[in-house]
Design a protein around this motif. Structure first.
Motif, PDB file in Angstrom:
ATOM      1  N   ALA A 166       1.989   3.166 -12.971  1.00 42.19           N
ATOM      2  CA  ALA A 166       0.995   4.218 -14.364  1.00 42.19           C
ATOM      3  C   ALA A 166      -0.386   4.490 -14.292  1.00 42.19           C
ATOM      4  CB  ALA A 166       1.993   3.342 -15.386  1.00 42.19           C
ATOM      5  N   VAL A 167      -1.043   4.073 -14.089  1.00 38.33           N
ATOM      6  CA  VAL A 167      -1.945   4.436 -14.877  1.00 38.33           C
ATOM      7  C   VAL A 167      -3.053   5.356 -13.001  1.00 38.33           C
ATOM      8  CG1 VAL A 167      -2.823   3.211 -16.269  1.00 38.33           C
ATOM      9  CG2 VAL A 167      -3.282   2.470 -14.119  1.00 38.33           C
ATOM     10  N   LEU A 168      -2.616   4.411 -12.402  1.00 42.42           N
ATOM     11  CA  LEU A 168      -3.446   4.922 -10.756  1.00 42.42           C
ATOM     12  C   LEU A 168      -2.217   6.876 -10.088  1.00 42.42           C
ATOM     13  CD1 LEU A 168      -3.511   1.980  -8.882  1.00 42.42           C
ATOM     14  CD2 LEU A 168      -5.520   3.621  -9.581  1.00 42.42           C
ATOM     15  N   GLY A 169      -0.784   6.693 -10.077  1.00 44.72           N
ATOM     16  CA  GLY A 169      -0.772   8.191 -10.275  1.00 44.72           C
ATOM     17  C   GLY A 169       0.023   7.697  -9.220  1.00 44.72           C
ATOM     18  N   ARG A 170       0.756   8.538  -8.723  1.00 45.85           N
ATOM     19  CA  ARG A 170       2.013   8.249  -7.759  1.00 45.85           C
ATOM     20  C   ARG A 170       1.476   9.356  -6.204  1.00 45.85           C
ATOM     21  NH1 ARG A 170       6.449  11.292 -10.187  1.00 45.85           N
ATOM     22  NH2 ARG A 170       7.727  11.007  -8.688  1.00 45.85           N
ATOM     23  N   SER A 171       1.702   8.253  -5.166  1.00 46.51           N
ATOM     24  CA  SER A 171       1.571   8.639  -3.720  1.00 46.51           C
ATOM     25  C   SER A 171       1.563   7.469  -3.166  1.00 46.51           C
ATOM     26  CB  SER A 171      -0.485   9.497  -3.601  1.00 46.51           C
ATOM     27  OG  SER A 171      -1.107   8.257  -3.542  1.00 46.51           O
ATOM     28  N   MET A 172       1.704   8.145  -1.878  1.00 48.64           N
ATOM     29  CA  MET A 172       1.874   7.265  -1.056  1.00 48.64           C
ATOM     30  C   MET A 172       0.553   5.821  -0.508  1.00 48.64           C
ATOM     31  SD  MET A 172       3.460   7.853   2.896  1.00 48.64           S
ATOM     32  CE  MET A 172       2.892   7.018   3.644  1.00 48.64           C
ATOM     33  N   ALA A 173      -0.269   6.260  -0.894  1.00 46.93           N
ATOM     34  CA  ALA A 173      -1.621   5.099  -0.366  1.00 46.93           C
ATOM     35  C   ALA A 173      -2.066   4.448  -2.091  1.00 46.93           C
ATOM     36  CB  ALA A 173      -3.102   6.451  -1.016  1.00 46.93           C
ATOM     37  N   THR A 174      -1.856   4.857  -3.423  1.00 46.44           N
ATOM     38  CA  THR A 174      -1.609   4.367  -3.929  1.00 46.44           C
ATOM     39  C   THR A 174      -0.248   3.247  -4.403  1.00 46.44           C
ATOM     40  OG1 THR A 174       0.293   6.001  -5.410  1.00 46.44           O
ATOM     41  CG2 THR A 174      -2.488   5.934  -5.730  1.00 46.44           C
ATOM     42  N   THR A 175       0.980   3.862  -3.396  1.00 49.53           N
ATOM     43  CA  THR A 175       2.321   2.290  -3.542  1.00 49.53           C
ATOM     44  C   THR A 175       1.840   0.985  -2.534  1.00 49.53           C
ATOM     45  OG1 THR A 175       3.559   4.786  -3.601  1.00 49.53           O
ATOM     46  CG2 THR A 175       4.391   2.750  -2.820  1.00 49.53           C
ATOM     47  N   ILE A 176       1.058   1.864  -1.188  1.00 45.85           N
ATOM     48  CA  ILE A 176       1.109   0.780  -0.227  1.00 45.85           C
ATOM     49  C   ILE A 176      -0.384   0.208  -0.873  1.00 45.85           C
ATOM     50  CG2 ILE A 176      -0.091   0.432   1.938  1.00 45.85           C
ATOM     51  CD1 ILE A 176       0.945   3.004   2.613  1.00 45.85           C
ATOM     52  N   THR A 177      -1.215   0.646  -1.438  1.00 48.52           N
ATOM     53  CA  THR A 177      -2.237  -0.302  -2.067  1.00 48.52           C
ATOM     54  C   THR A 177      -1.687  -0.958  -3.131  1.00 48.52           C
ATOM     55  OG1 THR A 177      -4.096   1.534  -2.202  1.00 48.52           O
ATOM     56  CG2 THR A 177      -4.790  -0.059  -3.140  1.00 48.52           C
ATOM     57  N   VAL A 178      -0.805  -0.827  -4.318  1.00 45.60           N
ATOM     58  CA  VAL A 178      -0.379  -1.684  -4.819  1.00 45.60           C
ATOM     59  C   VAL A 178       0.754  -3.170  -4.988  1.00 45.60           C
ATOM     60  CG1 VAL A 178       1.385  -1.562  -6.768  1.00 45.60           C
ATOM     61  CG2 VAL A 178      -0.795   0.303  -7.496  1.00 45.60           C
ATOM     62  N   ILE A 179       1.314  -2.600  -3.665  1.00 42.68           N
ATOM     63  CA  ILE A 179       2.046  -3.760  -2.669  1.00 42.68           C
ATOM     64  C   ILE A 179       1.371  -4.613  -2.080  1.00 42.68           C
ATOM     65  CG2 ILE A 179       4.235  -4.553  -1.325  1.00 42.68           C
ATOM     66  CD1 ILE A 179       4.704  -0.459  -2.278  1.00 42.68           C
ATOM     67  N   ALA A 180       0.645  -4.317  -1.658  1.00 43.42           N
ATOM     68  CA  ALA A 180      -0.345  -4.494  -0.957  1.00 43.42           C
ATOM     69  C   ALA A 180      -1.165  -5.983  -2.029  1.00 43.42           C
ATOM     70  CB  ALA A 180      -1.391  -4.178  -0.016  1.00 43.42           C
ATOM     71  N   LEU A 181      -1.628  -5.034  -3.011  1.00 41.76           N
ATOM     72  CA  LEU A 181      -1.854  -5.605  -3.745  1.00 41.76           C
ATOM     73  C   LEU A 181      -1.649  -7.284  -4.678  1.00 41.76           C
ATOM     74  CD1 LEU A 181      -5.214  -4.784  -4.320  1.00 41.76           C
ATOM     75  CD2 LEU A 181      -4.230  -4.718  -6.534  1.00 41.76           C
ATOM     76  N   VAL A 182      -0.157  -7.219  -4.588  1.00 42.25           N
ATOM     77  CA  VAL A 182       0.110  -8.215  -5.777  1.00 42.25           C
ATOM     78  C   VAL A 182       0.437  -9.376  -3.993  1.00 42.25           C
ATOM     79  CG1 VAL A 182       1.472  -6.743  -7.676  1.00 42.25           C
ATOM     80  CG2 VAL A 182       2.669  -6.329  -4.800  1.00 42.25           C
ATOM     81  N   SER A 183       0.524  -8.815  -2.995  1.00 41.90           N
ATOM     82  CA  SER A 183       1.378  -9.705  -1.858  1.00 41.90           C
ATOM     83  C   SER A 183       0.556 -10.942  -0.968  1.00 41.90           C
ATOM     84  CB  SER A 183       1.860  -8.537  -0.656  1.00 41.90           C
ATOM     85  OG  SER A 183       2.506  -7.944  -1.347  1.00 41.90           O
ATOM     86  N   TRP A 184      -0.431  -9.863  -1.206  1.00 40.93           N
ATOM     87  CA  TRP A 184      -1.894 -10.526  -0.303  1.00 40.93           C
ATOM     88  C   TRP A 184      -2.373 -12.463  -0.991  1.00 40.93           C
ATOM     89  CZ3 TRP A 184      -6.442 -13.590  -3.012  1.00 40.93           C
ATOM     90  CH2 TRP A 184      -6.414 -12.790  -4.121  1.00 40.93           C
ATOM     91  N   PRO A 185      -1.725 -12.693  -2.324  1.00 39.84           N
ATOM     92  CA  PRO A 185      -1.854 -13.952  -2.560  1.00 39.84           C
ATOM     93  C   PRO A 185      -1.448 -15.150  -2.081  1.00 39.84           C
ATOM     94  CG  PRO A 185      -2.149 -12.500  -4.292  1.00 39.84           C
ATOM     95  CD  PRO A 185      -1.206 -12.280  -3.207  1.00 39.84           C
ATOM     96  N   GLY A 186       0.423 -14.351  -1.000  1.00 37.74           N
ATOM     97  CA  GLY A 186       0.684 -15.764  -1.092  1.00 37.74           C
ATOM     98  C   GLY A 186      -0.008 -16.191   0.462  1.00 37.74           C
ATOM     99  N   THR A 187      -0.773 -15.427   1.020  1.00 36.85           N
ATOM    100  CA  THR A 187      -1.234 -15.569   2.714  1.00 36.85           C
ATOM    101  C   THR A 187      -1.866 -16.227   2.364  1.00 36.85           C
ATOM    102  OG1 THR A 187      -0.046 -13.715   2.861  1.00 36.85           O
ATOM    103  CG2 THR A 187      -1.423 -14.133   4.819  1.00 36.85           C
ATOM    104  N   THR A 188      -2.776 -16.180   1.197  1.00 35.03           N
ATOM    105  CA  THR A 188      -4.686 -17.006   0.881  1.00 35.03           C
ATOM    106  C   THR A 188      -4.099 -18.430   1.212  1.00 35.03           C
ATOM    107  OG1 THR A 188      -5.045 -14.735   0.182  1.00 35.03           O
ATOM    108  CG2 THR A 188      -6.291 -17.191  -0.590  1.00 35.03           C
ATOM    109  N   ARG A 189      -2.769 -18.831   0.906  1.00 31.04           N
ATOM    110  CA  ARG A 189      -2.588 -20.250   0.493  1.00 31.04           C
ATOM    111  C   ARG A 189      -2.524 -21.111   1.648  1.00 31.04           C
ATOM    112  NH1 ARG A 189      -1.714 -24.498  -3.091  1.00 31.04           N
ATOM    113  NH2 ARG A 189      -2.284 -23.903  -5.480  1.00 31.04           N
ATOM    114  N   LEU A 190      -1.448 -20.259   2.704  1.00 27.07           N
ATOM    115  CA  LEU A 190      -0.705 -21.007   3.469  1.00 27.07           C
ATOM    116  C   LEU A 190      -2.142 -20.857   4.790  1.00 27.07           C
ATOM    117  CD1 LEU A 190       1.592 -21.477   4.194  1.00 27.07           C
ATOM    118  CD2 LEU A 190       2.077 -19.130   5.508  1.00 27.07           C
TER     119      LEU A 190
END
Lengths: 356, 302, 335
Positions: free
Chosen positions: B153-177
């Protein structure tokens, strides 16, 4: 993202069971000894830090990244520089950043969440209005999903490899793979449009008589499809968790002891295997609240259910930043508090954790 | 023990890797769901890559659309048309490319971040490690869709922001493992030997820890991709995707915005959603099979 | 005769084919008698114990007869079997940390079989009996409210014993019941078992790889090797004066403290027990035997009576039997 309790880190429930409630010790910190008070203190302070982080993030996202709200507020009408300055002062935007953050903090903690740009009403009122609808939908859905998932999962794991097991795992996997919003649309298409059995969306029909029972039945009628959709996607996760947990117990010696004592197979399962298997899964239900929130936002939007989820989504395109900010904090806090509940609950249900 | 032919250390390493790969492949092959998943996945990827060959890109253009408005399937349009007259078949085929690309890219980014943080946090330890762990735990607790929506909502809509945002919410899971695996590997003797021989941190992390962590990460990635794809489709459906591109989620977004449900246009709704379902299912099947390769207790499940 | 095995055979169906674990065992335990079963890991003694109450996994093929008070346990219907479990015969398992339910209090676990088998007993009455049993095994009754992880290894084993006696069985099977315990604790637990057996007149079948344990508690002993009984007789005689090369080696492997001959001279046998899928021709012990003769490679010896030198004439003990051609000829089994 997952609309179910399976962890979003790419691990299956089998792996997820290896993790207990969120915990951590700083290097050099003394080993925490037994005692509920100490346990509580440790986890409550952890939750407090997490909540503070949430508030900080929301400030960061919605003030710092998002930039100046004045432009947005005045986009429809021309304003003079003096009016802009006045608006800034009114919204406290002329203060230094750290002061703004403090104000924001104190405001939120005293339930003063500001006013919606779109509705021009206190956000707190909006939330109070819509909270019951959300609780009704996600509460019902979650309870059903947990009961269904656990019931099937227990029997599935107990008879691993049977037709029952394989059928239910396959069904659950397929339903879990379906996007929630799509499932909702298909459900509406079939049951509301083609078959006409249920209303297409919303929570009430305006033509219902105002007495309590008619209203209740009407709401219930509207509740069926959303809950059906929500439960269908979410129950599979709970199924897999419980199944995995039971599988962990199956080879155990204490079950052989139970059989040797003369118990029937279902008694062994119910009185010995299930209580042990339930232990890690109960807390996982709480830890999965994040996905409950995710799922309910989407489900509410598909069905135009008048809850907090639709409010959140509707605020995106205005953009009604104060509402987004407030709901962001609300949703995030609820998951953090759910984790805290899981940790407290764990103390009471697992006798082994009470010793140091 | 004297060997008549002495292989170089590098050759030995590769021979060992080939061996374990063969073993893992045999273990994977023994599972039916894994194999079916692979087949399904292969078919989808082939179709996605071949899309430009099968259907001309002009089929996506709104101005050149020639079909009727939301017309049901016919000989000319096997899956019917959307509200502008474009063929749903073409849209679904082309949509696969973007949905897969976004899902895969976001996963790769998430994994890179997660692995880096995980390895360093496990290896370096101390305050940094503790903070990294707590941070990733905190991240994981937050509802991912809420965070994604707020950011978009604040960054705007584009492919780059979509990828960034998805990556941002997904990375922590791998970290613990990764961190857990790092700690396990760290305690092994050969790492001590490497340190004694003067191996620096970078060398230890890349030459010893990383190879040991990668198989686990791979299995985890296979289950992260469907998660990313589901998230992308939900975000696109909500209207937060890149407006200029066609993904399955965006097709469904247009469908619901143009009243496909009330028009009973099942041909508009079914294909994109089914496509998502099949891709996610395929990845889940492979992911579960891969996990069973590493955790023998789970074998024989299918 | 309380318990009788008649040509019991157990084989496991596995990925490697058919694994015979017990290859024809005939054994009897008298009412109030104490029988010890000795042998190394993999000889089939635990399988023997689990077979009695039909606790073997589904992949096990069982044939033969197991008679408890004349009833064949292997032919019983499930209902009758469940009724006999714990009331006719009960088991004291090893490693009580995992054999007890970690999230249930001790008292409840002891009372459970009482409530299962005696429909007329109230939970309160069962709880009182459980507390009485705890006191009999040397634990305070208050311990009934404890969880397994709150007890030490020795205490848990006492709980297992108390639990085994809950329904007053005629037979108690102790499967490596003291293996995981410290020596001092082990001695105490063995003492307890001994006194209980005498006091209640139950039959005892004790399984162990530790001969000292068996000779402390049991009147009679049987030695198992590769799924068969190779020697049987009065316990102290089997261990002190073996009539089978394996039994002799087993005894010799245990050093006698204070015996100068045992210092710096550990006993023990080279080699390993045979792979059950590929058993050698003839006597299964032959590859490791120091006194084997040609005959041993051709046929498998039966368990037959052996002449025992030096036994006081006409001692009214059960005959010594051994499955060894050399012993059956009256020749010495050690070099």
């Amino acid at each position: 993202m997952t609309d179910g309790p399976l962890p979003a880190d790419g691990a299956s429930p089998e792996a997820a069971l290896g993790r207990g409630p969120v915990a951590g010790r700083a290097p050099g910190e003394r080993r925490v000894s037994s005692g509920f008070g100490r346990y509580l203190l440790k986890h409550v302070s952890g939750a407090a830090v997490s909540l503070l982080l949430v508030l900080f993030s929301s400030f960061f996202i919605f003030r710092l990244i998002a930039g100046d709200p004045i432009d947005q507020l005045t986009k429809e009408r021309p304003v003079s520089p003096e009016q802009r300055a006045a608006m800034r002062a009114e919204l406290g935007l002329d203060q230094p950043l750290w002061q703004q953050f403090i104000d924001y903090l104190t405001g939120t903690l005293t339930m003063d969440l500001g006013e919606s740009f779109q509705y021009r009403r206190p956000i707190f009122d909006l939330i109070v209005e819509r909270l019951p609808a959300t609780l009704l939908l996600s509460g019902t859905g979650m309870v059903l999903a947990v009961l269904l998932g656990f019931w099937i999962g227990t029997r599935s794991g107990w008879k691993q490899g049977s037709r029952f097991d394989r059928g239910h795992v396959a069904t659950g996997l397929v339903l879990y793979s379906a996007p929630t919003f799509w499932l909702g649309m298909i459900v509406i298409l079939i049951f509301a449009r083609y078959l006409g059995l249920f209303p297409v969306n919303g929570m009430r029909s305006p033509s219902t008589p105002p007495d309590f029972w008619s209203q209740a039945v009407d709401i219930g009628h509207h509740l069926v499809l959303p809950v059906l959709t929500y439960t269908a996607v979410v129950y599979a996760g709970y199924l897999m968790i419980m199944r995995s947990s039971i599988l962990d117990e199956i080879g155990s010696d204490y079950l052989t002891t139970a059989r040797a004592k003369g118990l029937r197979d279902d008694e062994v399962r119910k009185k010995h295997a299930v209580p042990n298997a339930l232990l890690p899964t109960v807390t996982l239900v709480f830890l999965a609240l994040g996905s409950v929130v995710n799922g309910s936002i989407v489900t509410e939007t598909v069905f135009s259910w008048p809850g907090l989820g639709t409010l959140f989504v509707n605020s995106i395109f205005y953009p009604d930043r104060p509402v987004l900010q407030a709901l962001f904090v609300l949703f995030s806090s609820s998951t953090i508090l759910a984790v805290l509940c899981a940790e407290i609950l764990y103390w009471f249900i697992d006798p082994r954790i009470r010793r140091s | 023990m004297t060997a008549t032919n002495t292989l170089s250390p590098r050759a030995l390493r590769w021979a060992r890797r080939r061996q374990s790969l063969t073993r893992s492949w045999a273990a994977y092959r023994s599972q039916k769901t894994g194999m079916w998943g692979l087949v399904l996945l292969g078919a989808i990827v082939v179709l996605a890559i071949a899309a430009p060959v099968l259907v001309d890109e002009s089929a996506l253009s709104v101005t050149q659309a020639t079909g009727g408005r939301m017309a049901p399937p016919s000989a000319a349009y096997p899956l019917g048309t959307d509200e502008t007259g474009r063929s749903i078949l073409a849209l679904t085929l082309w949509g696969s490319r973007l949905s897969l690309v976004i899902g895969l890219t976001a996963t790769v980014v998430a994994i890179v971040i997660g692995t880096a943080v995980g390895i360093t946090s496990g290896h370096i330890g101390g305050w940094y490690g503790w903070i990294a762990l707590r941070l990733s735990d905190w991240f994981m607790v937050l509802p991912s869709l809420v965070v994604a929506i707020a950011l978009l909502a604040v960054l705007g809509r584009s492919m780059a922001t979509t990828i960034t945002v998805i990556a941002l919410v997904s990375w922590p899971g791998t970290t613990r493992l990764v961190r857990a695996q790092t700690l396990t590997v760290q305690s092994r003797p050969y790492l001590e030997r490497a340190k004694a021989l003067g191996a620096g941190h970078w060398h230890q992390m890349t030459k010893h820890l990383l190879p040991n962590v990668l198989p686990l990460v791979l299995a985890s990635a296979t289950l992260l991709v469907p998660s990313a794809i589901l998230m992308e489709s939900s975000l696109a459906w909500l209207g937060l995707g890149d407006p200029g591109v066609v993904s399955w989620g965006s097709i469904l977004n247009r469908a619901s915005e143009n009243g496909a449900v009330s028009a009973h246009a099942w041909w508009y709704l079914l294909p994109p959603g089914l496509a998502i379902l099949l891709v996610v299912l395929a990845f889940m099947m492979c992911g579960r099979a891969l996990e069973a390769v590493f955790n023998p207790r789970l074998r024989g499940e299918s | 005769m309380l318990l009788e095995f008649k040509d019991l055979r157990v084989a496991y169906r596995g990925s490697r084919g058919r694994l015979p674990a017990v290859r024809g065992v005939d054994l009897t335990v008298d009412a109030g008698g104490t029988m010890g079963i000795a042998g190394e890991s993999g000889c089939g003694k635990s399988t023997l114990a689990m077979a009695v109450l039909r606790l073997l996994p589904k992949s096990a093929e069982v044939s033969g007869e197991i008679l408890l008070d004349g009833e064949d346990l292997l032919q019983m219907g499930w209902g009758r079997l469940r009724a006999v479990r714990w009331t006719g015969a009960s088991i004291v398992f090893q490693g009580a940390m995992h054999s007890l339910n970690a999230v249930q209090r001790i008292g409840r676990q002891i009372a459970e079989p009482i409530l299962v088998h005696e429909a007329t007993t109230t939970p309160a009455a069962a709880a009182r009996r459980a507390e009485a049993l705890l006191e009999r095994v040397g634990l305070p009754a208050a311990r009934a409210r404890s969880y397994p992880h709150e007890l030490s290894g020795g205490q848990r084993q006492r709980v297992m014993i108390a639990m085994a006696l809950a329904c007053d069985p005629d037979l108690v099977i102790a499967d490596e019941a003291t293996t995981a315990l410290d020596v001092m604790v082990q001695a105490q637990v063995l003492q307890l078992i001994s006194s209980l057996v005498t006091e209640r007149g139950v039959g005892l079948m004790m399984i162990s790889h530790d001969l000292s344990v068996l000779s402390a508690v049991c009147d009679r002993a049987a030695v198992m090797y590769a799924g068969r009984i190779v020697e049987q007789g009065p316990a102290h005689e089997v261990f002190a004066d073996a009539r089978h090369p394996y039994s002799a080696a087993l005894s010799a492997a245990f050093p006698v403290i204070g015996d100068p001959a045992a210092r710096m001279n550990p006993g023990g046998l080279a080699g390993d027990p045979p792979d059950p899928v590929r058993l050698p021709e003839g006597c299964s012990f032959r590859p490791r035997c120091a006194v084997a003769v040609d005959r041993c490679g051709g046929e498998s010896p039966e368990l037959l009576a052996v002449p025992v030198r030096g036994s006081a004439g006409g001692a009214a003990e059960a005959p010594r039997v051994s499955a060894c051609f050399v012993a059956q000829e009256g020749m010495p089994v050690v070099r």
